[in-house]
Write a protein that holds these residues in place. Sequence first.
Motif, PDB file in Angstrom:
ATOM      1  N   VAL A 138       0.839  -1.199   0.000  1.00 15.23           N
ATOM      2  CA  VAL A 138       0.000   0.000   0.000  1.00 15.23           C
ATOM      3  C   VAL A 138       0.872   1.247   0.000  1.00 15.23           C
ATOM      4  O   VAL A 138       0.605   2.207  -0.742  1.00 15.23           O
ATOM      5  CB  VAL A 138      -0.954   0.011   1.215  1.00 15.23           C
ATOM      6  CG1 VAL A 138      -1.617   1.375   1.364  1.00 15.23           C
ATOM      7  CG2 VAL A 138      -2.026  -1.066   1.065  1.00 15.23           C
ATOM      8  N   ALA A 139       1.915   1.253   0.818  1.00  9.31           N
ATOM      9  CA  ALA A 139       2.816   2.409   0.859  1.00  9.31           C
ATOM     10  C   ALA A 139       3.417   2.677  -0.515  1.00  9.31           C
ATOM     11  O   ALA A 139       3.454   3.821  -0.983  1.00  9.31           O
ATOM     12  CB  ALA A 139       3.922   2.173   1.889  1.00  9.31           C
ATOM     13  N   ILE A 140       3.856   1.634  -1.184  1.00  8.49           N
ATOM     14  CA  ILE A 140       4.489   1.775  -2.498  1.00  8.49           C
ATOM     15  C   ILE A 140       3.520   2.327  -3.537  1.00  8.49           C
ATOM     16  O   ILE A 140       3.880   3.198  -4.331  1.00  8.49           O
ATOM     17  CB  ILE A 140       5.048   0.409  -2.961  1.00  8.49           C
ATOM     18  CG1 ILE A 140       6.214  -0.017  -2.065  1.00  8.49           C
ATOM     19  CG2 ILE A 140       5.485   0.466  -4.428  1.00  8.49           C
ATOM     20  CD1 ILE A 140       6.593  -1.486  -2.213  1.00  8.49           C
ATOM     21  N   ASP A 141       2.292   1.837  -3.517  1.00  9.10           N
ATOM     22  CA  ASP A 141       1.344   2.165  -4.595  1.00  9.10           C
ATOM     23  C   ASP A 141       0.279   3.186  -4.219  1.00  9.10           C
ATOM     24  O   ASP A 141      -0.639   3.431  -5.007  1.00  9.10           O
ATOM     25  CB  ASP A 141       0.662   0.877  -5.084  1.00  9.10           C
ATOM     26  CG  ASP A 141       1.575   0.056  -5.989  1.00  9.10           C
ATOM     27  OD1 ASP A 141       2.572   0.612  -6.501  1.00  9.10           O
ATOM     28  OD2 ASP A 141       1.294  -1.152  -6.179  1.00  9.10           O
ATOM     29  N   HIS A 142       0.367   3.809  -3.057  1.00  5.85           N
ATOM     30  CA  HIS A 142      -0.726   4.699  -2.643  1.00  5.85           C
ATOM     31  C   HIS A 142      -0.828   5.969  -3.487  1.00  5.85           C
ATOM     32  O   HIS A 142      -1.848   6.648  -3.449  1.00  5.85           O
ATOM     33  CB  HIS A 142      -0.597   5.062  -1.155  1.00  5.85           C
ATOM     34  CG  HIS A 142       0.357   6.174  -0.855  1.00  5.85           C
ATOM     35  ND1 HIS A 142       1.719   5.991  -0.724  1.00  5.85           N
ATOM     36  CD2 HIS A 142       0.146   7.503  -0.655  1.00  5.85           C
ATOM     37  CE1 HIS A 142       2.298   7.143  -0.462  1.00  5.85           C
ATOM     38  NE2 HIS A 142       1.372   8.077  -0.404  1.00  5.85           N
ATOM     39  N   GLN A 143       0.211   6.272  -4.280  1.00  2.00           N
ATOM     40  CA  GLN A 143       0.154   7.459  -5.128  1.00  2.00           C
ATOM     41  C   GLN A 143      -0.166   7.132  -6.589  1.00  2.00           C
ATOM     42  O   GLN A 143      -0.053   7.999  -7.454  1.00  2.00           O
ATOM     43  CB  GLN A 143       1.476   8.230  -5.068  1.00  2.00           C
ATOM     44  CG  GLN A 143       1.767   8.856  -3.713  1.00  2.00           C
ATOM     45  CD  GLN A 143       2.871   9.891  -3.778  1.00  2.00           C
ATOM     46  OE1 GLN A 143       2.637  11.042  -4.171  1.00  2.00           O
ATOM     47  NE2 GLN A 143       4.070   9.498  -3.413  1.00  2.00           N
ATOM     48  N   LEU A 144      -0.571   5.918  -6.879  1.00  2.00           N
ATOM     49  CA  LEU A 144      -0.926   5.560  -8.253  1.00  2.00           C
ATOM     50  C   LEU A 144      -1.959   6.536  -8.818  1.00  2.00           C
ATOM     51  O   LEU A 144      -2.898   6.928  -8.131  1.00  2.00           O
ATOM     52  CB  LEU A 144      -1.494   4.139  -8.312  1.00  2.00           C
ATOM     53  CG  LEU A 144      -0.501   2.982  -8.128  1.00  2.00           C
ATOM     54  CD1 LEU A 144      -1.246   1.663  -8.141  1.00  2.00           C
ATOM     55  CD2 LEU A 144       0.582   3.000  -9.185  1.00  2.00           C
ATOM     56  N   LEU A 145      -1.759   6.928 -10.074  1.00  2.00           N
ATOM     57  CA  LEU A 145      -2.641   7.842 -10.814  1.00  2.00           C
ATOM     58  C   LEU A 145      -2.596   9.271 -10.273  1.00  2.00           C
ATOM     59  O   LEU A 145      -3.422  10.093 -10.663  1.00  2.00           O
ATOM     60  CB  LEU A 145      -4.090   7.334 -10.826  1.00  2.00           C
ATOM     61  CG  LEU A 145      -4.301   5.928 -11.395  1.00  2.00           C
ATOM     62  CD1 LEU A 145      -5.780   5.568 -11.379  1.00  2.00           C
ATOM     63  CD2 LEU A 145      -3.752   5.804 -12.808  1.00  2.00           C
ATOM     64  N   ARG A 146      -1.640   9.564  -9.404  1.00  2.00           N
ATOM     65  CA  ARG A 146      -1.509  10.922  -8.875  1.00  2.00           C
ATOM     66  C   ARG A 146      -0.933  11.880  -9.934  1.00  2.00           C
ATOM     67  O   ARG A 146      -1.049  13.098  -9.821  1.00  2.00           O
ATOM     68  CB  ARG A 146      -0.622  10.893  -7.632  1.00  2.00           C
ATOM     69  CG  ARG A 146      -0.587  12.161  -6.801  1.00  2.00           C
ATOM     70  CD  ARG A 146      -1.811  12.356  -5.940  1.00  2.00           C
ATOM     71  NE  ARG A 146      -2.006  11.364  -4.908  1.00  2.00           N
ATOM     72  CZ  ARG A 146      -1.367  11.331  -3.745  1.00  2.00           C
ATOM     73  NH1 ARG A 146      -0.439  12.215  -3.455  1.00  2.00           N
ATOM     74  NH2 ARG A 146      -1.645  10.398  -2.846  1.00  2.00           N
ATOM     75  N   LYS A 147      -0.252  11.326 -10.930  1.00  2.00           N
ATOM     76  CA  LYS A 147       0.328  12.090 -12.041  1.00  2.00           C
ATOM     77  C   LYS A 147       1.240  13.219 -11.551  1.00  2.00           C
ATOM     78  O   LYS A 147       2.138  12.973 -10.758  1.00  2.00           O
ATOM     79  CB  LYS A 147      -0.787  12.613 -12.953  1.00  2.00           C
ATOM     80  CG  LYS A 147      -1.602  11.492 -13.604  1.00  2.00           C
ATOM     81  CD  LYS A 147      -2.650  12.009 -14.539  1.00  2.00           C
ATOM     82  CE  LYS A 147      -3.413  10.853 -15.180  1.00  2.00           C
ATOM     83  NZ  LYS A 147      -4.468  11.316 -16.105  1.00  2.00           N
ATOM     84  N   GLU A 148       0.993  14.457 -12.013  1.00  2.00           N
ATOM     85  CA  GLU A 148       1.887  15.564 -11.682  1.00  2.00           C
ATOM     86  C   GLU A 148       1.799  15.958 -10.203  1.00  2.00           C
ATOM     87  O   GLU A 148       2.624  16.727  -9.697  1.00  2.00           O
ATOM     88  CB  GLU A 148       1.607  16.790 -12.556  1.00  2.00           C
ATOM     89  CG  GLU A 148       0.280  17.469 -12.323  1.00  2.00           C
ATOM     90  CD  GLU A 148      -0.890  16.772 -13.009  1.00  2.00           C
ATOM     91  OE1 GLU A 148      -2.043  17.181 -12.777  1.00  2.00           O
ATOM     92  OE2 GLU A 148      -0.637  15.823 -13.800  1.00  2.00           O
ATOM     93  N   LYS A 149       0.810  15.418  -9.499  1.00  2.00           N
ATOM     94  CA  LYS A 149       0.677  15.719  -8.073  1.00  2.00           C
ATOM     95  C   LYS A 149       1.446  14.717  -7.198  1.00  2.00           C
ATOM     96  O   LYS A 149       1.379  14.789  -5.972  1.00  2.00           O
ATOM     97  CB  LYS A 149      -0.800  15.735  -7.680  1.00  2.00           C
ATOM     98  CG  LYS A 149      -1.594  16.853  -8.358  1.00  2.00           C
ATOM     99  CD  LYS A 149      -3.060  16.800  -7.984  1.00  2.00           C
ATOM    100  CE  LYS A 149      -3.854  17.907  -8.674  1.00  2.00           C
ATOM    101  NZ  LYS A 149      -5.307  17.827  -8.354  1.00  2.00           N
ATOM    102  N   THR A 150       2.159  13.826  -7.840  1.00  2.00           N
ATOM    103  CA  THR A 150       2.945  12.838  -7.106  1.00  2.00           C
ATOM    104  C   THR A 150       4.029  13.519  -6.273  1.00  2.00           C
ATOM    105  O   THR A 150       4.737  14.406  -6.762  1.00  2.00           O
ATOM    106  CB  THR A 150       3.609  11.850  -8.090  1.00  2.00           C
ATOM    107  OG1 THR A 150       2.589  11.151  -8.810  1.00  2.00           O
ATOM    108  CG2 THR A 150       4.491  10.850  -7.353  1.00  2.00           C
TER     109      THR A 150
END
Length: 218
Positions: free
Chosen positions: A144-156
């Motif tokens: 979950v920690a690794i993938d919690h920003q999926l699809l965040r794009k430029e807001k990563t």
Amino acid sequence: MELFNIIKELEARADTARALDMSRYMKNKFPFFGIQAPIRDEICKPYFKDAKKEKKIDWDFVEYCWQHEKRECQYVAAHYLKSLQKFLEITDFEKLKKLVIKKSWWDTVDILDRIIGSLIYRDETLKKEILKWSVDDNIWLRRVAIDHQLLRKEKTDTDLLEKILVNNLNYTEFFINKAIGWALRDYSKTNPQWVKDFIEKYKNNMASLSIREASKYI
């Protein structure tokens, strides 16, 4: 509409033969009603639409679903939370953690990751908690920690992403190395150079699976 009636509708449409096939696909870890996703979504849609009017999470319903023996009930709870994620509160973070570590497998964890990510995005004080997850003994918290920003794009948050990924290099667990690859592959669609630089910097410590997944679009 009464949310608990969803379970009654699932029970009424159970398919024993399909349930066996679905359980085998999930390595017989969980029993199923035998209801495929489109039908389950069709059942849930009016209930979730009505639930949004309440503007709050019914945790009694979520916990009931998570305790239920049939796997579709956990899917219902996870998608319910996804549908109402804007109503999550910071105090719900620990409740979400319990869902990750109970009846854990990729199918539910990979729905919960971005739900949890949405909460972290709204309150940056939770970043220190997700960093703790990234070094936890529980592989699903790490995933979950690794993938919690999926699809965040430029807001990563790339600083956070790098710290979490580095915490999980030199790790032999398939589900971790796959998640690293997915996180990098997803962000490569937004910033391919950042991903190239990351791979170049850490390639000697990365699993071949992670590099292969990360390099798909670059």
